[in-house]
Design a protein around this motif. Structure first.
Motif, PDB file in Angstrom:
ATOM      1  N   GLN A 174      -2.420  -2.207  -8.838  1.00  0.00           N
ATOM      2  CA  GLN A 174      -3.384  -3.186  -9.316  1.00  0.00           C
ATOM      3  C   GLN A 174      -2.656  -4.364  -9.935  1.00  0.00           C
ATOM      4  O   GLN A 174      -1.859  -4.184 -10.849  1.00  0.00           O
ATOM      5  CB  GLN A 174      -4.359  -2.546 -10.290  1.00  0.00           C
ATOM      6  CG  GLN A 174      -5.479  -1.867  -9.510  1.00  0.00           C
ATOM      7  CD  GLN A 174      -6.117  -0.694 -10.189  1.00  0.00           C
ATOM      8  OE1 GLN A 174      -5.793  -0.390 -11.317  1.00  0.00           O
ATOM      9  NE2 GLN A 174      -6.997  -0.026  -9.493  1.00  0.00           N
ATOM     10  N   GLY A 175      -2.897  -5.524  -9.383  1.00  0.00           N
ATOM     11  CA  GLY A 175      -2.216  -6.719  -9.865  1.00  0.00           C
ATOM     12  C   GLY A 175      -2.739  -7.911  -9.087  1.00  0.00           C
ATOM     13  O   GLY A 175      -3.862  -7.900  -8.627  1.00  0.00           O
ATOM     14  N   LYS A 176      -1.889  -8.922  -8.902  1.00  0.00           N
ATOM     15  CA  LYS A 176      -2.302 -10.108  -8.131  1.00  0.00           C
ATOM     16  C   LYS A 176      -1.586 -10.088  -6.797  1.00  0.00           C
ATOM     17  O   LYS A 176      -0.364  -9.914  -6.747  1.00  0.00           O
ATOM     18  CB  LYS A 176      -1.917 -11.377  -8.889  1.00  0.00           C
ATOM     19  CG  LYS A 176      -2.636 -11.487 -10.228  1.00  0.00           C
ATOM     20  CD  LYS A 176      -3.376 -12.796 -10.307  1.00  0.00           C
ATOM     21  CE  LYS A 176      -4.110 -12.861 -11.624  1.00  0.00           C
ATOM     22  NZ  LYS A 176      -5.183 -13.808 -11.655  1.00  0.00           N
ATOM     23  N   GLU A 177      -2.384 -10.298  -5.735  1.00  0.00           N
ATOM     24  CA  GLU A 177      -1.793 -10.209  -4.400  1.00  0.00           C
ATOM     25  C   GLU A 177      -1.294 -11.583  -3.941  1.00  0.00           C
ATOM     26  O   GLU A 177      -1.986 -12.579  -4.122  1.00  0.00           O
ATOM     27  CB  GLU A 177      -2.877  -9.694  -3.454  1.00  0.00           C
ATOM     28  CG  GLU A 177      -2.300  -8.933  -2.311  1.00  0.00           C
ATOM     29  CD  GLU A 177      -3.359  -8.296  -1.435  1.00  0.00           C
ATOM     30  OE1 GLU A 177      -4.404  -7.824  -1.948  1.00  0.00           O
ATOM     31  OE2 GLU A 177      -3.125  -8.273  -0.221  1.00  0.00           O
ATOM     32  N   VAL A 178      -0.110 -11.626  -3.349  1.00  0.00           N
ATOM     33  CA  VAL A 178       0.403 -12.883  -2.806  1.00  0.00           C
ATOM     34  C   VAL A 178       1.009 -12.637  -1.422  1.00  0.00           C
ATOM     35  O   VAL A 178       1.409 -11.521  -1.096  1.00  0.00           O
ATOM     36  CB  VAL A 178       1.487 -13.535  -3.718  1.00  0.00           C
ATOM     37  CG1 VAL A 178       1.000 -13.718  -5.129  1.00  0.00           C
ATOM     38  CG2 VAL A 178       2.776 -12.734  -3.728  1.00  0.00           C
ATOM     39  N   LEU A 218       2.581  -8.857  -0.963  1.00  0.00           N
ATOM     40  CA  LEU A 218       3.091  -8.332  -2.231  1.00  0.00           C
ATOM     41  C   LEU A 218       1.992  -8.192  -3.275  1.00  0.00           C
ATOM     42  O   LEU A 218       1.018  -8.954  -3.268  1.00  0.00           O
ATOM     43  CB  LEU A 218       4.145  -9.296  -2.805  1.00  0.00           C
ATOM     44  CG  LEU A 218       5.306  -9.684  -1.893  1.00  0.00           C
ATOM     45  CD1 LEU A 218       6.125 -10.812  -2.526  1.00  0.00           C
ATOM     46  CD2 LEU A 218       6.193  -8.477  -1.638  1.00  0.00           C
ATOM     47  N   MET A 219       2.177  -7.213  -4.156  1.00  0.00           N
ATOM     48  CA  MET A 219       1.322  -7.126  -5.344  1.00  0.00           C
ATOM     49  C   MET A 219       2.225  -7.470  -6.518  1.00  0.00           C
ATOM     50  O   MET A 219       3.321  -6.912  -6.654  1.00  0.00           O
ATOM     51  CB  MET A 219       0.769  -5.707  -5.471  1.00  0.00           C
ATOM     52  CG  MET A 219      -0.366  -5.585  -6.469  1.00  0.00           C
ATOM     53  SD  MET A 219      -1.851  -6.430  -5.873  1.00  0.00           S
ATOM     54  CE  MET A 219      -2.751  -5.110  -5.091  1.00  0.00           C
ATOM     55  N   ILE A 220       1.770  -8.394  -7.353  1.00  0.00           N
ATOM     56  CA  ILE A 220       2.553  -8.777  -8.521  1.00  0.00           C
ATOM     57  C   ILE A 220       1.973  -8.045  -9.732  1.00  0.00           C
ATOM     58  O   ILE A 220       0.799  -8.230 -10.079  1.00  0.00           O
ATOM     59  CB  ILE A 220       2.519 -10.303  -8.760  1.00  0.00           C
ATOM     60  CG1 ILE A 220       2.869 -11.078  -7.473  1.00  0.00           C
ATOM     61  CG2 ILE A 220       3.433 -10.695  -9.926  1.00  0.00           C
ATOM     62  CD1 ILE A 220       4.243 -10.826  -6.902  1.00  0.00           C
ATOM     63  N   ILE A 221       2.808  -7.200 -10.335  1.00  0.00           N
ATOM     64  CA  ILE A 221       2.357  -6.436 -11.503  1.00  0.00           C
ATOM     65  C   ILE A 221       3.323  -6.736 -12.640  1.00  0.00           C
ATOM     66  O   ILE A 221       4.535  -6.547 -12.485  1.00  0.00           O
ATOM     67  CB  ILE A 221       2.343  -4.919 -11.200  1.00  0.00           C
ATOM     68  CG1 ILE A 221       1.525  -4.643  -9.925  1.00  0.00           C
ATOM     69  CG2 ILE A 221       1.777  -4.125 -12.373  1.00  0.00           C
ATOM     70  CD1 ILE A 221       1.640  -3.233  -9.410  1.00  0.00           C
ATOM     71  N   ASN A 222       2.800  -7.189 -13.749  1.00  0.00           N
ATOM     72  CA  ASN A 222       3.649  -7.591 -14.884  1.00  0.00           C
ATOM     73  C   ASN A 222       4.808  -8.466 -14.427  1.00  0.00           C
ATOM     74  O   ASN A 222       5.959  -8.250 -14.782  1.00  0.00           O
ATOM     75  CB  ASN A 222       4.216  -6.373 -15.625  1.00  0.00           C
ATOM     76  CG  ASN A 222       3.102  -5.562 -16.232  1.00  0.00           C
ATOM     77  OD1 ASN A 222       2.067  -6.124 -16.620  1.00  0.00           O
ATOM     78  ND2 ASN A 222       3.286  -4.245 -16.301  1.00  0.00           N
ATOM     79  N   ASN A 223       4.470  -9.440 -13.590  1.00  0.00           N
ATOM     80  CA  ASN A 223       5.456 -10.406 -13.114  1.00  0.00           C
ATOM     81  C   ASN A 223       6.554  -9.816 -12.218  1.00  0.00           C
ATOM     82  O   ASN A 223       7.586 -10.453 -12.009  1.00  0.00           O
ATOM     83  CB  ASN A 223       6.091 -11.134 -14.308  1.00  0.00           C
ATOM     84  CG  ASN A 223       6.141 -12.624 -14.036  1.00  0.00           C
ATOM     85  OD1 ASN A 223       5.352 -13.133 -13.227  1.00  0.00           O
ATOM     86  ND2 ASN A 223       7.074 -13.309 -14.668  1.00  0.00           N
ATOM     87  N   LYS A 224       6.324  -8.612 -11.700  1.00  0.00           N
ATOM     88  CA  LYS A 224       7.298  -7.994 -10.783  1.00  0.00           C
ATOM     89  C   LYS A 224       6.637  -7.781  -9.425  1.00  0.00           C
ATOM     90  O   LYS A 224       5.490  -7.339  -9.349  1.00  0.00           O
ATOM     91  CB  LYS A 224       7.737  -6.618 -11.321  1.00  0.00           C
ATOM     92  CG  LYS A 224       8.692  -6.701 -12.484  1.00  0.00           C
ATOM     93  CD  LYS A 224      10.122  -6.739 -11.937  1.00  0.00           C
ATOM     94  CE  LYS A 224      11.080  -7.331 -12.948  1.00  0.00           C
ATOM     95  NZ  LYS A 224      12.182  -8.072 -12.345  1.00  0.00           N
ATOM     96  N   PRO A 225       7.373  -8.074  -8.339  1.00  0.00           N
ATOM     97  CA  PRO A 225       6.776  -7.908  -7.000  1.00  0.00           C
ATOM     98  C   PRO A 225       6.966  -6.502  -6.409  1.00  0.00           C
ATOM     99  O   PRO A 225       8.039  -5.907  -6.531  1.00  0.00           O
ATOM    100  CB  PRO A 225       7.584  -8.922  -6.173  1.00  0.00           C
ATOM    101  CG  PRO A 225       8.915  -9.007  -6.850  1.00  0.00           C
ATOM    102  CD  PRO A 225       8.713  -8.682  -8.305  1.00  0.00           C
ATOM    103  N   TYR A 226       5.912  -5.991  -5.778  1.00  0.00           N
ATOM    104  CA  TYR A 226       5.958  -4.716  -5.045  1.00  0.00           C
ATOM    105  C   TYR A 226       5.419  -4.979  -3.643  1.00  0.00           C
ATOM    106  O   TYR A 226       4.438  -5.702  -3.489  1.00  0.00           O
ATOM    107  CB  TYR A 226       5.070  -3.661  -5.727  1.00  0.00           C
ATOM    108  CG  TYR A 226       5.567  -3.287  -7.104  1.00  0.00           C
ATOM    109  CD1 TYR A 226       6.353  -2.156  -7.291  1.00  0.00           C
ATOM    110  CD2 TYR A 226       5.273  -4.090  -8.198  1.00  0.00           C
ATOM    111  CE1 TYR A 226       6.833  -1.833  -8.551  1.00  0.00           C
ATOM    112  CE2 TYR A 226       5.753  -3.781  -9.468  1.00  0.00           C
ATOM    113  CZ  TYR A 226       6.531  -2.646  -9.636  1.00  0.00           C
ATOM    114  OH  TYR A 226       7.017  -2.340 -10.877  1.00  0.00           O
ATOM    115  N   VAL A 227       6.036  -4.354  -2.646  1.00  0.00           N
ATOM    116  CA  VAL A 227       5.597  -4.599  -1.269  1.00  0.00           C
ATOM    117  C   VAL A 227       4.375  -3.740  -0.939  1.00  0.00           C
ATOM    118  O   VAL A 227       4.402  -2.520  -1.095  1.00  0.00           O
ATOM    119  CB  VAL A 227       6.736  -4.279  -0.259  1.00  0.00           C
ATOM    120  CG1 VAL A 227       6.251  -4.483   1.170  1.00  0.00           C
ATOM    121  CG2 VAL A 227       7.961  -5.131  -0.544  1.00  0.00           C
ATOM    122  N   LEU A 228       3.321  -4.404  -0.475  1.00  0.00           N
ATOM    123  CA  LEU A 228       2.157  -3.673   0.050  1.00  0.00           C
ATOM    124  C   LEU A 228       2.363  -3.403   1.528  1.00  0.00           C
ATOM    125  O   LEU A 228       2.022  -2.346   2.033  1.00  0.00           O
ATOM    126  CB  LEU A 228       0.886  -4.507  -0.110  1.00  0.00           C
ATOM    127  CG  LEU A 228       0.399  -4.783  -1.524  1.00  0.00           C
ATOM    128  CD1 LEU A 228      -0.790  -5.728  -1.489  1.00  0.00           C
ATOM    129  CD2 LEU A 228       0.017  -3.482  -2.217  1.00  0.00           C
TER     130      LEU A 228
END
Ligand code: AMP
Ligand code: GLY
Length: 421
Positions: free
Chosen positions: A189-193, A272-282
């Motif tokens: 859960q975060g912001k998707e880019v 990517l999902m950005i969670i606490n300013n860190k990127p994770y690959v979706l």
């Protein structure tokens, strides 16, 4: 120079539109194209599932460069076939395209190379998958392993939804063999880019940043779609975050593939999902995004052919890419029923009124000419209305003003593209 573009969506219309501005392109073919593309390219019916027919076409017409829009031909090895014959083609090989065509390959690859992504497990047994869902609880994400036209991912909020998704994929086999295995993963859960780069396997050139709106309805409600609208730049991607994405995701991906004997050339798209300013690959895609391309290419100043030739010849470091400072925004107009079943053949009105509007581009997706020569709907996503402006707000205003002029029965679109950023 003669160029062939493969595909029929808004993405391909944007690619053809940009190539048509190239100082070196004399002729563009598109297989199969659509009504909008046929304004600027020769649309040709070639059995595009049959990759050797495409190669024959390229040889027969003396085409210098082929650009592949969608993932399917890449996953089936079009690049391998063309390169073996000495033809220039933009896109990754079949082995490299596994980053998109096999979710299991992509997840295992990320694990091997410590690329940040959601925790996951792979299942071939329905019973074991069901047990795992019970154990993990919800929300949880269930993905068909193979290509499923952007519909193979279920973000499940409760147990019943998760079991329904599992049944659809593994028992009812709605995606066929693409559902032989499922990936069950932690819900991020975060912001998707969307983050896209050009790469020749040695060098990377980032594109301008963007954001897609995957859900059908305003406020990110309703089912996932191929994408209902985009804007660029995406202000969530600060210079620090961008550095993080390049250093911890893009470079390790290209490097990791190389270590495994795979040279990745073409476009690499990281969802990517950005969670606490860190990127994770979706997810990874091995091609341009649709509708990301409709906002990225209008901002590109450099001749797209210069970039493509540099990719093909692995000298991307020699090209200087320039982008416009303007922002851009794209609103997708879709058929009633999309992303489920929808009718085709509905006449579209207002296209003449938007033609020639300053800073507005209408990229066609599912459109065709009917027997009377009228432009009618021919797909789920029908049109992408893109506008450029000095900022997102202005681009948004211009895009929605143009949307107001267009209509077809059952037309649906989101009203909040670029609104809450
Ligand atoms: P994919 O095709 O894997 O990108 O998935 C389609 C969409 O599903 C993504 O754009 C996200 O909106 C959503 N999604 C995929 N994986 C996850 C995840 N692990 N957590 C939350 N949402 C996800
Ligand atoms: N817009 C999402 C995609 O191209 O996959």
């Amino acid at each position: 120079m003669k160029v062939l573009v493969i595909g029929s969506g808004g993405r391909e219309h944007a690619i053809v539109w940009k190539l048509a501005q190239s100082r070196v392109v004399d002729k563009i073919y598109c297989v199969p194209g659509n009504a909008g593309i046929s304004d600027i390219a020769e649309c040709v019916e070639v059995e595009s599932k049959n990759l050797s027919s495409l190669l024959d076409f390229v040889k027969y017409e003396w085409i210098d460069l082929t650009v592949v829009g969608p993932e399917d031909p890449l996953a089936h090895g079009i690049v391998d076939i063309f390169e073996k014959d000495g033809r220039k083609i933009i896109g990754p090989t079949k082995a490299a395209a596994q980053l998109e065509s096999s979710k299991v390959f992509a997840k295992d690859f990320m694990k091997r190379h410590k690329i940040p992504t959601a925790d996951y497990k792979v299942f071939t047994s329905y019973t074991h998958a069901e047990e795992y869902i019970r154990l993990k609880g919800t929300p949880i994400v269930i993905k068909a392993e193979g290509l499923a036209a952007g519909k193979g991912v279920f973000v499940c909020q409760n147990y019943d939804e998760a079991i329904d998704a599992l049944k659809l994929i593994m028992k009812e086999k709605i995606f066929g063999s693409a559902g032989d295995r499922v990936v069950i993963e932690e819900c991020l859960q975060g912001k998707e880019v969307s983050y896209l780069v050009f790469t020749d396997g040695k060098h990377i050139i980032p594109m301008v940043t963007s954001k897609d709106h995957k859900r059908l309805l305003d406020k990110d409600e309703g089912p996932n779609t191929g994408g209902m609208g985009t804007f660029s730049p995406n202000p969530i991607i600060t210079p620090e975050l961008e550095k993080d994405i390049i250093e911890n995701i893009i470079k390790p991906t290209i490097r990791g593939l190389k270590l495994e004997g795979i040279i990745y050339k073409g476009i690499l798209y990281a969802g990517l999902m950005i969670i606490n300013n860190k990127p994770y690959v979706l997810e990874f895609n091995c091609r341009f995004g649709d509708p990301e391309t409709q906002v990225i290419l209008p901002r590109l100043e450099t001749d797209l052919v210069d970039i493509f030739m540099a990719i093909a010849e692995q000298r991307l470091n020699k090209v200087e890419i320039k982008w416009k400072a303007d922002a851009s925004l794209c609103v997708i107009l879709a058929s009633e029923g999309y992303p489920g079943k929808y009718k085709k053949g509905i006449p579209i009105s207002g296209l003449d009124m938007v033609k020639g509007l300053e800073d507005v581009m209408v990229f066609h997706a599912g459109t065709k000419f009917n027997e009377e020569g009228q432009i009618v709907t021919n797909g789920g996503r029908v049109l992408g209305i893109t506008a450029l402006g000095k900022d997102i707000k202005e681009a948004r205003q211009k895009a929605y003003n143009a949307v107001e002029l267009i209509n077809f029965q059952g037309m649906q679109y989101r009203k909040d593209i670029g609104l809450n950023i």
